[in-house]
Design a protein around this motif. Structure first.
Motif, PDB file in Angstrom:
ATOM      1  N   PRO A 134      33.052  40.660  35.337  1.00  0.00           N
ATOM      2  CA  PRO A 134      33.897  39.569  34.779  1.00  0.00           C
ATOM      3  C   PRO A 134      33.285  38.339  34.212  1.00  0.00           C
ATOM      4  O   PRO A 134      32.067  37.940  34.739  1.00  0.00           O
ATOM      5  N   VAL A 135      33.947  37.432  33.204  1.00  0.00           N
ATOM      6  CA  VAL A 135      33.347  36.242  33.002  1.00  0.00           C
ATOM      7  C   VAL A 135      33.884  35.214  33.949  1.00  0.00           C
ATOM      8  O   VAL A 135      35.155  35.164  34.006  1.00  0.00           O
ATOM      9  N   VAL A 136      33.093  34.541  34.508  1.00  0.00           N
ATOM     10  CA  VAL A 136      33.614  33.410  35.373  1.00  0.00           C
ATOM     11  C   VAL A 136      33.136  31.911  34.856  1.00  0.00           C
ATOM     12  O   VAL A 136      32.025  31.900  35.011  1.00  0.00           O
ATOM     13  N   ARG A 137      34.002  31.079  34.747  1.00  0.00           N
ATOM     14  CA  ARG A 137      33.458  29.852  34.396  1.00  0.00           C
ATOM     15  C   ARG A 137      33.265  28.871  35.598  1.00  0.00           C
ATOM     16  O   ARG A 137      33.927  29.276  36.635  1.00  0.00           O
ATOM     17  N   ASP A 138      32.636  27.974  35.616  1.00  0.00           N
ATOM     18  CA  ASP A 138      32.119  27.071  36.390  1.00  0.00           C
ATOM     19  C   ASP A 138      33.468  26.339  36.773  1.00  0.00           C
ATOM     20  O   ASP A 138      33.669  25.640  37.845  1.00  0.00           O
ATOM     21  N   ASP A 139      34.397  26.072  35.847  1.00  0.00           N
ATOM     22  CA  ASP A 139      35.598  25.284  36.326  1.00  0.00           C
ATOM     23  C   ASP A 139      36.823  26.058  36.914  1.00  0.00           C
ATOM     24  O   ASP A 139      38.050  25.622  37.070  1.00  0.00           O
ATOM     25  N   GLN A 140      36.565  27.582  37.154  1.00  0.00           N
ATOM     26  CA  GLN A 140      37.574  28.397  37.850  1.00  0.00           C
ATOM     27  C   GLN A 140      37.326  28.590  39.309  1.00  0.00           C
ATOM     28  O   GLN A 140      36.425  27.942  39.603  1.00  0.00           O
ATOM     29  N   PHE A 141      37.911  29.528  39.708  1.00  0.00           N
ATOM     30  CA  PHE A 141      38.338  29.701  41.330  1.00  0.00           C
ATOM     31  C   PHE A 141      38.147  31.219  41.399  1.00  0.00           C
ATOM     32  O   PHE A 141      38.858  31.878  40.652  1.00  0.00           O
ATOM     33  N   LEU A 142      37.344  31.557  42.354  1.00  0.00           N
ATOM     34  CA  LEU A 142      37.672  33.090  42.826  1.00  0.00           C
ATOM     35  C   LEU A 142      38.485  33.142  44.103  1.00  0.00           C
ATOM     36  O   LEU A 142      38.759  32.455  45.017  1.00  0.00           O
ATOM     37  N   TYR A 143      39.608  34.052  43.767  1.00  0.00           N
ATOM     38  CA  TYR A 143      40.714  34.259  44.509  1.00  0.00           C
ATOM     39  C   TYR A 143      40.520  35.556  45.449  1.00  0.00           C
ATOM     40  O   TYR A 143      40.007  36.522  45.005  1.00  0.00           O
ATOM     41  N   THR A 144      40.814  35.492  46.674  1.00  0.00           N
ATOM     42  CA  THR A 144      40.707  36.522  47.600  1.00  0.00           C
ATOM     43  C   THR A 144      41.982  36.707  48.616  1.00  0.00           C
ATOM     44  O   THR A 144      42.222  35.531  49.273  1.00  0.00           O
ATOM     45  N   ARG A 145      42.564  37.609  48.498  1.00  0.00           N
ATOM     46  CA  ARG A 145      43.665  38.270  49.478  1.00  0.00           C
ATOM     47  C   ARG A 145      43.270  38.969  50.573  1.00  0.00           C
ATOM     48  O   ARG A 145      42.830  40.196  49.911  1.00  0.00           O
ATOM     49  N   SER A 146      43.446  38.802  51.587  1.00  0.00           N
ATOM     50  CA  SER A 146      43.080  39.593  52.759  1.00  0.00           C
ATOM     51  C   SER A 146      43.807  39.875  53.956  1.00  0.00           C
ATOM     52  O   SER A 146      44.497  38.840  54.077  1.00  0.00           O
ATOM     53  N   VAL A 168      42.381  32.721  49.829  1.00  0.00           N
ATOM     54  CA  VAL A 168      41.365  32.004  49.545  1.00  0.00           C
ATOM     55  C   VAL A 168      41.146  31.664  48.314  1.00  0.00           C
ATOM     56  O   VAL A 168      40.830  32.487  47.558  1.00  0.00           O
ATOM     57  N   TRP A 169      40.777  30.457  47.795  1.00  0.00           N
ATOM     58  CA  TRP A 169      40.433  30.061  46.512  1.00  0.00           C
ATOM     59  C   TRP A 169      38.897  29.155  46.583  1.00  0.00           C
ATOM     60  O   TRP A 169      39.138  28.245  47.381  1.00  0.00           O
ATOM     61  N   SER A 170      37.932  29.763  45.901  1.00  0.00           N
ATOM     62  CA  SER A 170      36.731  29.344  45.947  1.00  0.00           C
ATOM     63  C   SER A 170      36.104  28.705  44.604  1.00  0.00           C
ATOM     64  O   SER A 170      36.086  29.474  43.673  1.00  0.00           O
ATOM     65  N   ALA A 171      35.997  27.296  44.831  1.00  0.00           N
ATOM     66  CA  ALA A 171      35.505  26.628  43.444  1.00  0.00           C
ATOM     67  C   ALA A 171      34.277  27.116  43.028  1.00  0.00           C
ATOM     68  O   ALA A 171      33.247  27.536  44.023  1.00  0.00           O
ATOM     69  N   GLU A 338      40.299  44.117  52.618  1.00  0.00           N
ATOM     70  CA  GLU A 338      40.480  43.505  51.352  1.00  0.00           C
ATOM     71  C   GLU A 338      41.683  43.902  50.616  1.00  0.00           C
ATOM     72  O   GLU A 338      41.674  45.141  50.737  1.00  0.00           O
ATOM     73  N   ILE A 339      42.488  43.230  50.182  1.00  0.00           N
ATOM     74  CA  ILE A 339      43.746  43.301  49.464  1.00  0.00           C
ATOM     75  C   ILE A 339      43.682  43.291  47.953  1.00  0.00           C
ATOM     76  O   ILE A 339      43.948  44.146  47.141  1.00  0.00           O
ATOM     77  N   GLU A 340      43.188  41.805  47.434  1.00  0.00           N
ATOM     78  CA  GLU A 340      43.027  41.699  46.228  1.00  0.00           C
ATOM     79  C   GLU A 340      42.006  40.761  45.688  1.00  0.00           C
ATOM     80  O   GLU A 340      41.674  39.706  46.697  1.00  0.00           O
ATOM     81  N   HIS A 341      41.404  40.773  44.580  1.00  0.00           N
ATOM     82  CA  HIS A 341      40.434  39.737  44.200  1.00  0.00           C
ATOM     83  C   HIS A 341      40.805  39.366  42.684  1.00  0.00           C
ATOM     84  O   HIS A 341      41.135  40.317  41.943  1.00  0.00           O
ATOM     85  N   ALA A 342      40.528  38.092  42.228  1.00  0.00           N
ATOM     86  CA  ALA A 342      40.731  37.894  40.888  1.00  0.00           C
ATOM     87  C   ALA A 342      40.003  36.524  40.622  1.00  0.00           C
ATOM     88  O   ALA A 342      39.756  35.875  41.407  1.00  0.00           O
ATOM     89  N   VAL A 343      39.833  36.269  39.402  1.00  0.00           N
ATOM     90  CA  VAL A 343      39.496  34.797  38.950  1.00  0.00           C
ATOM     91  C   VAL A 343      40.663  34.201  38.296  1.00  0.00           C
ATOM     92  O   VAL A 343      41.382  34.571  37.464  1.00  0.00           O
ATOM     93  N   VAL A 344      41.062  32.945  38.885  1.00  0.00           N
ATOM     94  CA  VAL A 344      41.859  31.903  38.339  1.00  0.00           C
ATOM     95  C   VAL A 344      41.687  30.669  38.013  1.00  0.00           C
ATOM     96  O   VAL A 344      40.418  30.448  38.272  1.00  0.00           O
ATOM     97  N   ASP A 345      42.504  29.935  37.113  1.00  0.00           N
ATOM     98  CA  ASP A 345      42.057  28.679  36.599  1.00  0.00           C
ATOM     99  C   ASP A 345      42.154  27.411  37.825  1.00  0.00           C
ATOM    100  O   ASP A 345      41.644  26.179  37.608  1.00  0.00           O
ATOM    101  N   GLY A 348      45.312  27.438  44.689  1.00  0.00           N
ATOM    102  CA  GLY A 348      46.702  27.766  44.774  1.00  0.00           C
ATOM    103  C   GLY A 348      47.364  28.503  43.689  1.00  0.00           C
ATOM    104  O   GLY A 348      48.575  29.130  44.015  1.00  0.00           O
ATOM    105  N   GLN A 349      46.488  28.897  42.584  1.00  0.00           N
ATOM    106  CA  GLN A 349      47.184  29.970  41.582  1.00  0.00           C
ATOM    107  C   GLN A 349      46.929  31.198  42.107  1.00  0.00           C
ATOM    108  O   GLN A 349      45.902  31.637  42.191  1.00  0.00           O
ATOM    109  N   THR A 350      48.201  32.125  41.923  1.00  0.00           N
ATOM    110  CA  THR A 350      48.014  33.487  42.442  1.00  0.00           C
ATOM    111  C   THR A 350      47.830  34.421  41.063  1.00  0.00           C
ATOM    112  O   THR A 350      47.882  33.757  40.043  1.00  0.00           O
TER     113      THR A 350
END
Length: 357
Positions: A134-146, A168-171, A338-345, A348-350
């Motif tokens: 994936p493309v991950v920008r420095d202003d985004q967050f990695l999302y993990t649901r577990s 969890v949202w990781s800057a 592990e349930i779900e992973h994503a990149v969000v802006d 708190g955003q799912t």
């Protein structure tokens, strides 16, 4: 070459003991603590450990048999470093126990069935290398649901907490940050603070691994291992081989660049004592292939669980492999699924909300 730390634990090394067992536990979520509150809660735990050891009959025994509670260990599903509040939570508020007979039987079966893990790890490496980056920008967050579970040791015995969902949202901003992200658990949102002692904030690095920082790690297994053995936080009583194995595992529960993931699996295959386990289960009971390593010095085992069909990382677990004052052999210390992973802006955003916006 065996890369174990040559230093042996001292029988009276209570502080080292506290660090070792905490490394096996999921980082708890608590409110922020002042330095004075942090010191007070640490003192409470250490006093209890001292009292337990004083009550034990003195006898000659190998130093390896001494049980060791530990430094806060990052649950593999969470790409968030240990902060002052997380470490204080480990020291003040605990670890969990599993059911003895079931886990003892599983530990015995796994030990007898285990074999060298090179074949599975090399296959996992090949699968990882073929995955899409994936493309991950420095202003985004990695999302993990577990789903996670851990144990409370503050009573002197491991007592399991209920299995619960955690988001969890990781800057991804590589600059030193005082707020590293957000954790949502039990309906409550709590900030993740900079690591304890980082007054100016914690930058991207080994204990705050952003996606793009991980992408810059060596992709040759020997070079990656050399980096890890040189930079992980050493514990004078624990095998460095085990510390490196656990460090690799702490990254598998999030989004990892394909080339880095491939190198991590091949690097793990080179660590002495790593074994394949034909049957392993994550925190919600999904059965898969296991990769495990036992810290024989302190009697705990860490297992990673992978899907049998697509070889995706399902979760992990840690449990005792010998009787200790905290629990019997087979006692569960922590587990994740592990349930779900994503990149969000934003924190708190799912992922579903991100797709709709």
């Amino acid at each position: 070459m065996n890369r174990e730390d040559a230093a042996c634990p001292q029988e009276d090394g209570n502080d080292d003991a506290a660090r070792h067992l905490a490394r096996l536990l999921p980082a708890p979520v608590t409110g922020d603590l002042s330095p004075e509150q942090f010191r007070r809660q640490k003192d409470v735990l250490m006093n209890r450990i001292d009292a337990d050891r004083a009550a034990e009959p003195r006898r000659d025994r190998p130093a390896a048999a001494a049980p060791r509670p530990v430094r806060g260990f990052l649950r593999p599903a969470v790409l968030v470093p240990v902060s002052a509040l997380a470490l204080a939570g480990v020291l003040a508020g605990g670890v969990a126990l599993g059911t003895g007979d079931d886990h003892r039987a599983a530990a015995t079966a796994s030990a007898s069935a285990s074999q060298g893990a090179g074949g599975l790890l090399h296959h996992l490496s090949t699968v990882a290398l073929a995955s899409e980056a994936p493309v991950v920008r420095d202003d985004q967050f990695l999302y993990t649901r577990s789903k996670v579970q851990g144990a409370d040791l503050t009573s002197g015995k491991a007592v399991l907490d209920p299995l619960h969902e955690e988001q969890v949202w990781s800057a991804q901003d590589p600059r030193p940050l005082k707020k590293l992200g957000l954790v949502r658990t039990n309906g409550e949102d709590l900030p993740v603070n900079a690591e304890f002692g980082d007054e100016d904030g914690t930058p991207a690095g080994l204990y705050r691994p952003t996606y793009n920082w991980l992408a810059r790690l060596p992709t040759d297994p020997e070079g990656l291992l050399a980096y890890l053995y040189a930079h992980v936080r050493k514990d004078p009583g624990q095998e460095t081989d085990q510390i490196v194995f656990e460090q690799i595992g702490s990254w598998l529960g999030g989004l990892v660049p394909p080339k880095t993931a491939a190198a991590l699996y091949r690097a793990a295959a080179k660590i002495p004592g790593v074994r394949e386990v034909p049957e392993a289960k994550d925190a919600i009971g999904r059965s898969g292939l296991g990769i495990a390593r036992e810290d024989t010095r302190y009697g705990n085992r860490t297992e990673w669980v992978f899907d049998k069909d697509d070889y995706s990382f399902l979760g992990s677990r840690d449990y005792l492999t010998r009787d200790t004052p905290y629990g019997k052999s087979g006692t569960l210390l922590s587990s994740s699924a592990e349930i779900e992973h994503a990149v969000v802006d934003r924190a708190g955003q799912t992922p579903g909300a991100a797709a709709r916006s």
